[in-house]
Design a protein around this motif. Structure first.
Motif, PDB file in Angstrom:
ATOM      1  N   LEU A   6       0.827  -1.203   0.000  1.00  0.00           N
ATOM      2  CA  LEU A   6       0.000   0.000   0.000  1.00  0.00           C
ATOM      3  C   LEU A   6       0.867   1.260   0.000  1.00  0.00           C
ATOM      4  O   LEU A   6       0.577   2.232  -0.713  1.00  0.00           O
ATOM      5  CB  LEU A   6      -0.919  -0.007   1.226  1.00  0.00           C
ATOM      6  CG  LEU A   6      -2.123  -0.959   1.174  1.00  0.00           C
ATOM      7  CD1 LEU A   6      -2.810  -1.006   2.536  1.00  0.00           C
ATOM      8  CD2 LEU A   6      -3.107  -0.526   0.097  1.00  0.00           C
ATOM      9  N   GLN A   7       1.932   1.226   0.808  1.00  0.00           N
ATOM     10  CA  GLN A   7       2.853   2.363   0.832  1.00  0.00           C
ATOM     11  C   GLN A   7       3.504   2.550  -0.543  1.00  0.00           C
ATOM     12  O   GLN A   7       3.648   3.680  -1.035  1.00  0.00           O
ATOM     13  CB  GLN A   7       3.927   2.124   1.899  1.00  0.00           C
ATOM     14  CG  GLN A   7       4.857   3.297   2.141  1.00  0.00           C
ATOM     15  CD  GLN A   7       4.254   4.334   3.068  1.00  0.00           C
ATOM     16  OE1 GLN A   7       3.158   4.139   3.586  1.00  0.00           O
ATOM     17  NE2 GLN A   7       4.955   5.444   3.252  1.00  0.00           N
ATOM     18  N   ALA A   8       3.857   1.413  -1.169  1.00  0.00           N
ATOM     19  CA  ALA A   8       4.468   1.487  -2.499  1.00  0.00           C
ATOM     20  C   ALA A   8       3.483   2.037  -3.532  1.00  0.00           C
ATOM     21  O   ALA A   8       3.885   2.729  -4.477  1.00  0.00           O
ATOM     22  CB  ALA A   8       4.968   0.102  -2.917  1.00  0.00           C
ATOM     23  N   ALA A   9       2.198   1.742  -3.352  1.00  0.00           N
ATOM     24  CA  ALA A   9       1.196   2.232  -4.304  1.00  0.00           C
ATOM     25  C   ALA A   9       1.177   3.749  -4.338  1.00  0.00           C
ATOM     26  O   ALA A   9       0.986   4.369  -5.399  1.00  0.00           O
ATOM     27  CB  ALA A   9      -0.186   1.691  -3.940  1.00  0.00           C
ATOM     28  N   VAL A  10       1.380   4.381  -3.185  1.00  0.00           N
ATOM     29  CA  VAL A  10       1.358   5.836  -3.117  1.00  0.00           C
ATOM     30  C   VAL A  10       2.545   6.435  -3.860  1.00  0.00           C
ATOM     31  O   VAL A  10       2.411   7.421  -4.601  1.00  0.00           O
ATOM     32  CB  VAL A  10       1.351   6.302  -1.646  1.00  0.00           C
ATOM     33  CG1 VAL A  10       1.483   7.823  -1.557  1.00  0.00           C
ATOM     34  CG2 VAL A  10       0.092   5.817  -0.937  1.00  0.00           C
ATOM     35  N   TYR A  11       3.721   5.829  -3.704  1.00  0.00           N
ATOM     36  CA  TYR A  11       4.937   6.442  -4.222  1.00  0.00           C
ATOM     37  C   TYR A  11       5.432   5.829  -5.537  1.00  0.00           C
ATOM     38  O   TYR A  11       6.257   6.430  -6.222  1.00  0.00           O
ATOM     39  CB  TYR A  11       6.047   6.359  -3.163  1.00  0.00           C
ATOM     40  CG  TYR A  11       5.753   7.240  -1.982  1.00  0.00           C
ATOM     41  CD1 TYR A  11       6.042   8.597  -2.006  1.00  0.00           C
ATOM     42  CD2 TYR A  11       5.126   6.728  -0.856  1.00  0.00           C
ATOM     43  CE1 TYR A  11       5.753   9.415  -0.934  1.00  0.00           C
ATOM     44  CE2 TYR A  11       4.830   7.538   0.230  1.00  0.00           C
ATOM     45  CZ  TYR A  11       5.143   8.883   0.190  1.00  0.00           C
ATOM     46  OH  TYR A  11       4.835   9.691   1.252  1.00  0.00           O
ATOM     47  N   CYS A  12       4.953   4.623  -5.860  1.00  0.00           N
ATOM     48  CA  CYS A  12       5.402   3.967  -7.099  1.00  0.00           C
ATOM     49  C   CYS A  12       4.309   3.906  -8.153  1.00  0.00           C
ATOM     50  O   CYS A  12       4.580   3.539  -9.295  1.00  0.00           O
ATOM     51  CB  CYS A  12       5.896   2.548  -6.805  1.00  0.00           C
ATOM     52  SG  CYS A  12       7.226   2.467  -5.590  1.00  0.00           S
ATOM     53  N   GLY A  13       3.071   4.178  -7.762  1.00  0.00           N
ATOM     54  CA  GLY A  13       1.978   4.163  -8.719  1.00  0.00           C
ATOM     55  C   GLY A  13       1.038   2.995  -8.515  1.00  0.00           C
ATOM     56  O   GLY A  13       1.455   1.885  -8.185  1.00  0.00           O
ATOM     57  N   VAL A  14      -0.266   3.264  -8.734  1.00  0.00           N
ATOM     58  CA  VAL A  14      -1.287   2.231  -8.537  1.00  0.00           C
ATOM     59  C   VAL A  14      -1.136   1.071  -9.520  1.00  0.00           C
ATOM     60  O   VAL A  14      -1.259  -0.099  -9.135  1.00  0.00           O
ATOM     61  CB  VAL A  14      -2.690   2.860  -8.624  1.00  0.00           C
ATOM     62  CG1 VAL A  14      -3.775   1.779  -8.657  1.00  0.00           C
ATOM     63  CG2 VAL A  14      -2.921   3.797  -7.448  1.00  0.00           C
ATOM     64  N   PRO A  15      -0.872   1.309 -10.833  1.00  0.00           N
ATOM     65  CA  PRO A  15      -0.724   0.157 -11.731  1.00  0.00           C
ATOM     66  C   PRO A  15       0.397  -0.790 -11.309  1.00  0.00           C
ATOM     67  O   PRO A  15       0.230  -2.017 -11.365  1.00  0.00           O
ATOM     68  CB  PRO A  15      -0.405   0.818 -13.077  1.00  0.00           C
ATOM     69  CG  PRO A  15      -1.020   2.174 -12.989  1.00  0.00           C
ATOM     70  CD  PRO A  15      -0.823   2.596 -11.575  1.00  0.00           C
ATOM     71  N   ALA A  16       1.524  -0.234 -10.873  1.00  0.00           N
ATOM     72  CA  ALA A  16       2.619  -1.099 -10.425  1.00  0.00           C
ATOM     73  C   ALA A  16       2.215  -1.898  -9.192  1.00  0.00           C
ATOM     74  O   ALA A  16       2.484  -3.097  -9.090  1.00  0.00           O
ATOM     75  CB  ALA A  16       3.861  -0.253 -10.122  1.00  0.00           C
ATOM     76  N   ALA A  17       1.533  -1.233  -8.267  1.00  0.00           N
ATOM     77  CA  ALA A  17       1.112  -1.920  -7.052  1.00  0.00           C
ATOM     78  C   ALA A  17       0.026  -2.953  -7.325  1.00  0.00           C
ATOM     79  O   ALA A  17      -0.065  -3.976  -6.651  1.00  0.00           O
ATOM     80  CB  ALA A  17       0.634  -0.907  -6.025  1.00  0.00           C
ATOM     81  N   SER A  18      -0.817  -2.709  -8.325  1.00  0.00           N
ATOM     82  CA  SER A  18      -1.877  -3.654  -8.660  1.00  0.00           C
ATOM     83  C   SER A  18      -1.289  -5.004  -9.060  1.00  0.00           C
ATOM     84  O   SER A  18      -1.721  -6.064  -8.584  1.00  0.00           O
ATOM     85  CB  SER A  18      -2.733  -3.104  -9.791  1.00  0.00           C
ATOM     86  OG  SER A  18      -3.718  -4.040 -10.183  1.00  0.00           O
TER      87      SER A  18
END
Length: 432
Positions: A402-414
């Motif tokens: 979730l933390q990565a989604a904020v800083y790396c982008g939602v598509p990458a985190a998905s």
């Protein structure tokens, strides 16, 4: 019963106070009550000392990092009671403690019995995987499967009360201490040192033991110079519970006939071990002690270079990624890729992962985030497994993503969530 500081073990005595001391060591997930049916006969000749593993049987939850740590705590407990020499019988993990005592403190042992024991218990991966399951699901799945590991099917069906007792023993164990004991067994391997065991040893095993069976017992007998083998028919792993009369008889015969006397001096005087052994005086050459934490780098002697980090790297790589994964990588390595694999092992694992500045949990968090940012989903699967082995829970991995989604982008985190979800399902689903 005892008050139990962190450096000692919970214990109890049975039998006459003036009799020689015989210690009974328990298996992982059990309490000293696994030996209840041996006590009436053994206390006719010995003062029987039983102990609980940390977090077992209501003992304080002070996790032990290694088998060496357990042996050290046991000796500290005995020192406080004035017990300097004893016979020792241990089952499974309790047997590992007995081997440790024989290798590092042979002057303390009069005789040794190893029950359902092994110089190496399965593979490190197996025990670390068990730790992942307990960390995620608690001890209930392990408790429910305990009777299948410990008893033959016929015994479990005929003795439902004992079967339920076994389940409750595991279920009431402290999870953190159970996980630490799994880690201790994962790192236990004394195959190379068996020839140094110098006390009379009985190796006892159930004929139907599927955990540490006759093959492991024969390895012990082949390696220990003064060892005898006893195979108990119709018994599985927890043989003292399943076949109590046979085990009691074997223990009585062994400790009655193989109790090694104290050494004598040339003048005929018996040499007693000191109450508090001095570090500078050792009765035998010290065995190497496993390193429990990262030690400061030693300055190499003049004229010698620094140690090659490859050796440390391959060890850390196996501990984090697992033997099976590393073995597969090494098997696939050829002349084209071997230099790259050597570079990764030496510098990524031997130089960076082995640095003392961050613990492995933190390094896993950093690694997962970096892999999400780079979109390296294949490596993310590998390091999600590694994160679980390093002690992160599924909820903590979720928070990292979730933390990565904020800083790396939602598509990458998905994509990362899909990969991690599948890995976590595979790794944390208890065996059927």
């Amino acid at each position: 019963m005892s008050e139990t500081p962190p450096n000692t073990l919970q214990y109890r005595f049975d039998g006459p106070e003036d009799a020689p001391v015989l210690i009974l060591g328990p298996s992982l997930g059990t309490t000293w009550h696994m030996w209840d049916r041996q006590i009436p006969e053994l206390t006719k000749q010995w003062r029987v000392f039983r102990f609980d593993l940390p977090g077992h049987g209501g003992a304080p939850a002070h996790p032990a990092a290694s088998v060496t740590d357990l042996a050290t705590r046991l000796l500290a407990t005995l020192e406080g009671l004035g017990v300097h020499r004893f016979g020792y019988a241990g089952c499974a993990l309790g047997g590992a403690v007995g081997i440790e005592l024989a290798l590092r403190h042979p002057e303390r042992l009069a005789s040794l019995a190893l029950i359902a024991a092994s110089p190496r218990f399965g593979t490190a991966d197996e025990f670390r995987q068990r730790g992942v399951i307990v960390r995620t699901n608690g001890l209930d799945p392990i408790a429910r499967s305990a009777p299948e590991r410990w008893f033959t099917g016929g015994f479990a069906a005929a003795q439902p009360a004992i079967t339920e007792w076994a389940v409750q023993m595991v279920r009431t164990t402290d999870p953190g201490c159970y996980i630490a004991a799994c880690e201790a067994l994962a790192s236990f391997d004394v195959r190379a040192g068996l020839g140094s065991v110098g006390v009379p040893t009985l190796v006892l095993v159930g004929s139907e033991d599927q955990v540490t069976g006759p093959a492991e017992a024969r390895t012990l007998v082949a390696g220990i110079p003064d060892a005898r083998l006893a195979v108990v028919p119709g018994a599985s792993h927890l043989v003292p519970v399943e076949q109590p009369a046979a085990v009691t008889d074997l223990l009585v015969r062994h400790f009655s006939t193989a109790w090694q006397p104290l050494p004598e001096t040339a003048t005929g005087h018996v040499v007693l071990p000191a109450a508090a052994p001095r570090p500078a005086v050792t009765p035998a050459p010290p065995q190497p002690v496993p390193v429990a934490e990262i030690a400061p780098a030693a300055v190499p002697p003049e004229g010698q270079g620094v140690p090659d980090p490859y050796d440390a790297g391959i060890k850390v790589r196996r501990e984090v990624l697992g033997d099976a994964h590393v073995d597969r990588i090494l098997e696939e390595t050829d002349a084209f890729s071997e230099d790259f694999q050597e570079l990764v092992t030496r510098y990524a694992w031997g130089e960076v992962w082995d640095r003392p500045g961050l613990d492995r949990r933190t390094r896993s968090c950093v690694t997962l985030t970096a892999l999400v940012a780079g979109g390296h989903l294949d490596e993310l699967a590998v390091h999600t497994r590694a994160a679980l082995r390093n002690g992160l829970t599924p909820d903590e991995i979720k928070e990292v993503l979730l933390q990565a989604a904020v800083y790396c982008g939602v598509p990458a985190a998905s994509g990362a969530f899909r990969v991690a979800q599948q890995v976590i399902r595979e790794e944390t689903t208890p065996p059927e």
